[in-house]
Every structure is written in C-alpha cells, then in structure tokens.
Motif scaffolding. Structure first.
Motif, PDB file in Angstrom:
ATOM      1  N   VAL A   6      31.660  45.209  40.968  1.00  0.00           N
ATOM      2  CA  VAL A   6      32.442  43.895  40.596  1.00  0.00           C
ATOM      3  C   VAL A   6      32.220  43.821  39.196  1.00  0.00           C
ATOM      4  O   VAL A   6      31.058  43.427  38.655  1.00  0.00           O
ATOM      5  CB  VAL A   6      32.308  42.745  41.418  1.00  0.00           C
ATOM      6  CG1 VAL A   6      32.944  41.744  40.852  1.00  0.00           C
ATOM      7  CG2 VAL A   6      32.682  43.141  43.024  1.00  0.00           C
ATOM      8  N   ASP A   8      32.747  41.660  35.439  1.00  0.00           N
ATOM      9  CA  ASP A   8      33.047  40.161  34.942  1.00  0.00           C
ATOM     10  C   ASP A   8      34.284  40.483  34.266  1.00  0.00           C
ATOM     11  O   ASP A   8      34.886  41.431  33.909  1.00  0.00           O
ATOM     12  CB  ASP A   8      31.879  39.628  34.131  1.00  0.00           C
ATOM     13  CG  ASP A   8      31.536  40.272  32.698  1.00  0.00           C
ATOM     14  OD1 ASP A   8      32.573  41.023  32.423  1.00  0.00           O
ATOM     15  OD2 ASP A   8      30.629  40.085  32.213  1.00  0.00           O
ATOM     16  N   ASP A   9      35.060  39.074  33.928  1.00  0.00           N
ATOM     17  CA  ASP A   9      36.402  39.200  33.249  1.00  0.00           C
ATOM     18  C   ASP A   9      36.259  39.845  32.156  1.00  0.00           C
ATOM     19  O   ASP A   9      37.196  40.347  31.519  1.00  0.00           O
ATOM     20  CB  ASP A   9      36.793  37.874  33.099  1.00  0.00           C
ATOM     21  CG  ASP A   9      37.112  37.210  34.731  1.00  0.00           C
ATOM     22  OD1 ASP A   9      37.382  37.885  35.484  1.00  0.00           O
ATOM     23  OD2 ASP A   9      37.293  35.840  34.435  1.00  0.00           O
ATOM     24  N   GLN A  26      42.570  43.919  39.352  1.00  0.00           N
ATOM     25  CA  GLN A  26      41.282  43.070  39.542  1.00  0.00           C
ATOM     26  C   GLN A  26      41.417  41.675  39.120  1.00  0.00           C
ATOM     27  O   GLN A  26      41.198  40.468  39.631  1.00  0.00           O
ATOM     28  CB  GLN A  26      40.231  43.624  39.308  1.00  0.00           C
ATOM     29  CG  GLN A  26      38.720  42.881  39.919  1.00  0.00           C
ATOM     30  CD  GLN A  26      37.437  43.299  39.872  1.00  0.00           C
ATOM     31  OE1 GLN A  26      37.358  44.798  39.261  1.00  0.00           O
ATOM     32  NE2 GLN A  26      36.401  43.191  39.945  1.00  0.00           N
ATOM     33  N   LEU A  27      41.975  41.848  37.874  1.00  0.00           N
ATOM     34  CA  LEU A  27      42.145  40.218  36.962  1.00  0.00           C
ATOM     35  C   LEU A  27      43.115  39.519  37.796  1.00  0.00           C
ATOM     36  O   LEU A  27      43.065  38.287  38.039  1.00  0.00           O
ATOM     37  CB  LEU A  27      42.558  40.565  35.488  1.00  0.00           C
ATOM     38  CG  LEU A  27      41.480  40.760  34.393  1.00  0.00           C
ATOM     39  CD1 LEU A  27      41.988  41.160  33.312  1.00  0.00           C
ATOM     40  CD2 LEU A  27      40.745  39.509  34.298  1.00  0.00           C
ATOM     41  N   TYR A  28      44.155  40.238  37.989  1.00  0.00           N
ATOM     42  CA  TYR A  28      45.368  39.531  38.929  1.00  0.00           C
ATOM     43  C   TYR A  28      44.841  38.992  40.265  1.00  0.00           C
ATOM     44  O   TYR A  28      44.995  37.874  40.373  1.00  0.00           O
ATOM     45  CB  TYR A  28      46.512  40.503  39.173  1.00  0.00           C
ATOM     46  CG  TYR A  28      47.627  39.702  39.810  1.00  0.00           C
ATOM     47  CD1 TYR A  28      48.732  39.124  39.154  1.00  0.00           C
ATOM     48  CD2 TYR A  28      47.857  39.973  41.039  1.00  0.00           C
ATOM     49  CE1 TYR A  28      49.600  38.528  39.588  1.00  0.00           C
ATOM     50  CE2 TYR A  28      48.878  39.186  41.727  1.00  0.00           C
ATOM     51  CZ  TYR A  28      49.600  38.461  41.129  1.00  0.00           C
ATOM     52  OH  TYR A  28      50.891  38.180  41.561  1.00  0.00           O
ATOM     53  N   ASP A  29      44.041  39.820  41.031  1.00  0.00           N
ATOM     54  CA  ASP A  29      43.553  39.036  42.097  1.00  0.00           C
ATOM     55  C   ASP A  29      42.679  37.888  41.926  1.00  0.00           C
ATOM     56  O   ASP A  29      42.700  37.223  42.873  1.00  0.00           O
ATOM     57  CB  ASP A  29      42.884  40.421  43.005  1.00  0.00           C
ATOM     58  CG  ASP A  29      43.739  41.386  43.538  1.00  0.00           C
ATOM     59  OD1 ASP A  29      45.051  41.093  43.625  1.00  0.00           O
ATOM     60  OD2 ASP A  29      43.378  42.533  43.717  1.00  0.00           O
ATOM     61  N   ARG A  30      41.961  38.029  40.985  1.00  0.00           N
ATOM     62  CA  ARG A  30      41.120  37.178  40.616  1.00  0.00           C
ATOM     63  C   ARG A  30      41.584  35.874  40.281  1.00  0.00           C
ATOM     64  O   ARG A  30      41.089  34.547  40.491  1.00  0.00           O
ATOM     65  CB  ARG A  30      39.942  37.574  39.640  1.00  0.00           C
ATOM     66  CG  ARG A  30      38.816  36.511  39.392  1.00  0.00           C
ATOM     67  CD  ARG A  30      37.694  37.414  38.487  1.00  0.00           C
ATOM     68  NE  ARG A  30      36.832  38.248  39.101  1.00  0.00           N
ATOM     69  CZ  ARG A  30      36.287  39.386  38.472  1.00  0.00           C
ATOM     70  NH1 ARG A  30      36.123  39.057  37.214  1.00  0.00           N
ATOM     71  NH2 ARG A  30      35.722  40.301  39.028  1.00  0.00           N
ATOM     72  N   HIS A  31      42.562  36.008  39.313  1.00  0.00           N
ATOM     73  CA  HIS A  31      43.295  34.610  38.442  1.00  0.00           C
ATOM     74  C   HIS A  31      44.593  34.209  39.053  1.00  0.00           C
ATOM     75  O   HIS A  31      44.864  32.866  38.702  1.00  0.00           O
ATOM     76  CB  HIS A  31      43.143  35.006  37.087  1.00  0.00           C
ATOM     77  CG  HIS A  31      41.774  35.065  36.567  1.00  0.00           C
ATOM     78  ND1 HIS A  31      40.882  33.882  36.169  1.00  0.00           N
ATOM     79  CD2 HIS A  31      41.077  36.106  36.253  1.00  0.00           C
ATOM     80  CE1 HIS A  31      39.940  34.638  35.701  1.00  0.00           C
ATOM     81  NE2 HIS A  31      39.887  35.729  35.787  1.00  0.00           N
ATOM     82  N   TRP A  34      44.850  30.767  41.227  1.00  0.00           N
ATOM     83  CA  TRP A  34      44.699  29.672  40.767  1.00  0.00           C
ATOM     84  C   TRP A  34      45.721  29.455  39.694  1.00  0.00           C
ATOM     85  O   TRP A  34      46.136  28.199  39.298  1.00  0.00           O
ATOM     86  CB  TRP A  34      43.234  29.238  40.295  1.00  0.00           C
ATOM     87  CG  TRP A  34      42.730  30.063  39.082  1.00  0.00           C
ATOM     88  CD1 TRP A  34      42.157  31.332  39.040  1.00  0.00           C
ATOM     89  CD2 TRP A  34      42.926  29.751  37.691  1.00  0.00           C
ATOM     90  NE1 TRP A  34      41.761  31.700  37.854  1.00  0.00           N
ATOM     91  CE2 TRP A  34      42.389  30.913  36.734  1.00  0.00           C
ATOM     92  CE3 TRP A  34      43.619  28.786  36.905  1.00  0.00           C
ATOM     93  CZ2 TRP A  34      42.562  30.942  35.595  1.00  0.00           C
ATOM     94  CZ3 TRP A  34      43.661  28.667  35.517  1.00  0.00           C
ATOM     95  CH2 TRP A  34      43.076  29.765  35.056  1.00  0.00           C
ATOM     96  N   GLY A  74      39.506  33.336  31.706  1.00  0.00           N
ATOM     97  CA  GLY A  74      40.763  32.390  32.395  1.00  0.00           C
ATOM     98  C   GLY A  74      41.112  31.485  31.539  1.00  0.00           C
ATOM     99  O   GLY A  74      42.447  31.073  31.733  1.00  0.00           O
TER     100      GLY A  74
END
Length: 184
Positions: A6, A8-9, A26-31, A34, A74
């Motif tokens: 994993v 970080d951003d 991964q950025l899409y899934d994370r952000h 929200w 973010g």
C-alpha cells in the motif's frame, strides 16, 4: 502497486505521473467515495456528480506531473473536483433557459449554482486566488466545503489549532482585499 504494497498518496501521484494506471485506480478507490459525497452536497444531480468525479480523475491523471508536493493529495484532488463542478455548472448557465409549459417564468439556476460560480469567478474568487495556498486550502475546506476544523486538519495533515489560526488569517486577508476592491 508491487506485491500488494500500500503506497501513500504522494507516492501514488508520483507513480501516476510516470504513467502507472494502477496508481490511478488506487487513488480513485481511496478518494472517489468521499469526493462523491462532498460533490453531492453541492449538486444533487447524480449524473453531474458522476461526470465531475470522472473528469476529476482524468485531470489528476493528466496533471499528476504538475503536483508540487505541497499539502495533501486529497486537498489537491478536492480542488480539482470543485473547479470541475463549478465549470460544469457554469456551462449549464450558457444553455438557454428552459420554459416549463405550465409555468409563466423561465427556470433559473439554483442559488447554490450561482454562489459556486460567484466564488470561483467573482470578486471573492479573485481575492481567494491571491491567498497563499495554505490559507486558501483551509478556507476551501472549512468555509466552502463545510468541514469542521478537525476534519479540515485531518484532510490537510495539520493540527486543528493551525487550521483555526489559518482560517482567522485568511478571513482577515479576504476582508481587507474585498474592502479595498482589489486582491491583496
């Protein structure tokens, strides 16, 4: 993402700038979750929110190499998203007003649409553009996005008291700028 590690951003954005589409996923899934919620607070049209979300990540993909590494990824993504939304809503204003056959007046843009356009393109938008990035980020998070100082601190990666101090400084600067009639 190598072997399920994993990242970080910041690392994901660097990898994205090098063309790593797995980093984009991964950025899409994370952000995206929200971002979608926050966009929905500003626009209740699910289709527009979905389009803006997609446009946000396309812009992030195209602009990943321009990210300067200051602040949270973010917050950078949210800045892209809100500009995409305002742009989409502004384009809506260029469409001739539709008339409801049963109504005597034309349908007009919502107050929220007008406010978003005013913030982005009016005197306040020009004054905000002249704020230092760290002050602009806290104003966007707390005032425009409606986050608490704790939520803004978490998003921006700074202590809650720092958020409060920056909000106070930013509001004073904006007030002075707007009273003078020109950005500071």
């Amino acid at each position: 993402m190598a072997d399920g590690v994993v990242r970080d951003d910041q690392a994901l954005l660097e990898d994205l700038a090098d063309g790593d589409l797995a980093a984009l996923r991964q950025l899409y899934d994370r952000h995206a979750p929200w971002l979608s919620v926050r966009l929905t607070r500003r626009c209740n049209d699910g289709e527009v929110v979905a389009d803006v979300l997609q446009d946000t990540f396309v812009a992030a993909w195209q602009g990943a190499g321009r990210y300067q590494g200051r602040g949270e990824v973010g917050a950078w993504l949210w800045g892209i998203a809100i500009r995409q939304l305002v742009s989409r809503l502004r384009r809506r204003h260029n469409v001739p007003l539709l008339r409801d056959p049963g109504a005597s007046t034309a349908m007009s843009p919502s107050l929220e649409d007008e406010l978003l356009s005013g913030v982005e393109y009016g005197d306040l938008g020009r004054a905000m553009a002249h704020l230092p990035s760290e002050l602009r980020a806290v104003i966007q998070a707390t005032v425009l996005d409606g986050l608490t100082t704790r939520e803004a601190g978490h998003l921006l990666g700074i202590p809650q008291n720092t958020v409060k101090t920056r909000v106070h400084r930013a509001k004073a600067s904006l007030r002075a700028s707007l009273l003078e009639g020109r950005p500071s």
